[in-house]
Design a protein around this motif. Sequence first.
Motif, PDB file in Angstrom:
ATOM      1  N   PHE A  83      58.289 111.239  40.090  1.00  0.00           N
ATOM      2  CA  PHE A  83      56.949 111.816  40.000  1.00  0.00           C
ATOM      3  C   PHE A  83      55.901 110.713  39.873  1.00  0.00           C
ATOM      4  N   GLN A  84      56.165 109.724  39.039  1.00  0.00           N
ATOM      5  CA  GLN A  84      55.224 108.613  38.879  1.00  0.00           C
ATOM      6  C   GLN A  84      55.099 107.810  40.166  1.00  0.00           C
ATOM      7  N   GLN A  85      56.221 107.588  40.853  1.00  0.00           N
ATOM      8  CA  GLN A  85      56.178 106.866  42.124  1.00  0.00           C
ATOM      9  C   GLN A  85      55.324 107.612  43.145  1.00  0.00           C
ATOM     10  N   GLU A  86      55.524 108.922  43.237  1.00  0.00           N
ATOM     11  CA  GLU A  86      54.776 109.698  44.218  1.00  0.00           C
ATOM     12  C   GLU A  86      53.303 109.807  43.846  1.00  0.00           C
ATOM     13  N   ALA A  87      52.996 109.856  42.554  1.00  0.00           N
ATOM     14  CA  ALA A  87      51.591 109.838  42.129  1.00  0.00           C
ATOM     15  C   ALA A  87      50.951 108.513  42.523  1.00  0.00           C
ATOM     16  N   MET A  88      51.677 107.418  42.353  1.00  0.00           N
ATOM     17  CA  MET A  88      51.183 106.100  42.744  1.00  0.00           C
ATOM     18  C   MET A  88      50.992 106.028  44.262  1.00  0.00           C
ATOM     19  N   MET A  89      51.915 106.604  45.021  1.00  0.00           N
ATOM     20  CA  MET A  89      51.789 106.615  46.483  1.00  0.00           C
ATOM     21  C   MET A  89      50.543 107.381  46.909  1.00  0.00           C
ATOM     22  N   ALA A  90      50.305 108.529  46.278  1.00  0.00           N
ATOM     23  CA  ALA A  90      49.116 109.313  46.607  1.00  0.00           C
ATOM     24  C   ALA A  90      47.854 108.522  46.301  1.00  0.00           C
ATOM     25  N   TRP A  91      47.859 107.785  45.192  1.00  0.00           N
ATOM     26  CA  TRP A  91      46.715 106.953  44.838  1.00  0.00           C
ATOM     27  C   TRP A  91      46.523 105.844  45.872  1.00  0.00           C
ATOM     28  N   MET A  92      47.621 105.206  46.259  1.00  0.00           N
ATOM     29  CA  MET A  92      47.548 104.135  47.254  1.00  0.00           C
ATOM     30  C   MET A  92      46.960 104.645  48.572  1.00  0.00           C
ATOM     31  N   GLY A  96      43.555 103.522  50.150  1.00  0.00           N
ATOM     32  CA  GLY A  96      43.849 102.784  51.378  1.00  0.00           C
ATOM     33  C   GLY A  96      44.912 101.758  51.038  1.00  0.00           C
ATOM     34  N   ILE A  97      45.984 101.760  51.776  1.00  0.00           N
ATOM     35  CA  ILE A  97      47.118 100.882  51.456  1.00  0.00           C
ATOM     36  C   ILE A  97      46.677  99.422  51.398  1.00  0.00           C
ATOM     37  N   THR A  98      45.969  98.973  52.407  1.00  0.00           N
ATOM     38  CA  THR A  98      45.560  97.573  52.451  1.00  0.00           C
ATOM     39  C   THR A  98      44.654  97.233  51.287  1.00  0.00           C
ATOM     40  N   ARG A  99      43.663  98.068  51.036  1.00  0.00           N
ATOM     41  CA  ARG A  99      42.751  97.801  49.923  1.00  0.00           C
ATOM     42  C   ARG A  99      43.480  97.816  48.587  1.00  0.00           C
ATOM     43  N   PHE A 100      44.380  98.751  48.407  1.00  0.00           N
ATOM     44  CA  PHE A 100      45.119  98.836  47.152  1.00  0.00           C
ATOM     45  C   PHE A 100      45.934  97.575  46.931  1.00  0.00           C
ATOM     46  N   CYS A 101      46.637  97.138  47.955  1.00  0.00           N
ATOM     47  CA  CYS A 101      47.562  96.015  47.810  1.00  0.00           C
ATOM     48  C   CYS A 101      46.854  94.673  47.694  1.00  0.00           C
ATOM     49  N   THR A 102      45.625  94.582  48.133  1.00  0.00           N
ATOM     50  CA  THR A 102      44.948  93.287  48.137  1.00  0.00           C
ATOM     51  C   THR A 102      43.725  93.222  47.240  1.00  0.00           C
ATOM     52  N   ALA A 103      43.258  94.334  46.719  1.00  0.00           N
ATOM     53  CA  ALA A 103      41.985  94.347  45.992  1.00  0.00           C
ATOM     54  C   ALA A 103      42.125  94.148  44.495  1.00  0.00           C
TER      55      ALA A 103
END
Length: 116
Positions: A83-92, A96-103
């Motif tokens: 559940f926590q993983q999927e909540a984090m995925m929804a947030w990402m 935006g995947i790129t913005r999340f991973c680099t910002a």
Amino acid sequence: MPLHSTHFTSACINFIKQWQGLSLEKYQDKKGIWVIGFGHEITADETFDSPITLMQAENLLLTDLNICEGFIHKEMPQIKDRFQQEAMMAWMLSVGITRFCTAGLWPGAISQPETL
């Protein structure tokens, strides 16, 4: 036929679909990023000159979810609960995947999603 995944819960997929909405044609989001489908960020090596199908949009969503999951496993191995993983995925996907991973949205955000 609706998207079914044996890997991601239907609640996760349905939430993301509802939150992101669907566009079968590419458009620029509020930050100027080109997106298509259920919020899929179009990369430099992708071209979408014509509308996509619902099936293509769902496949892009599954690809994005797999990228998010790989990032979480690599950078946040302490998150084991699905559940926590999927909540984090929804947030990402929301950010935006790129913005999340680099910002730097979370401590240690240094990876690029393409390298997973």
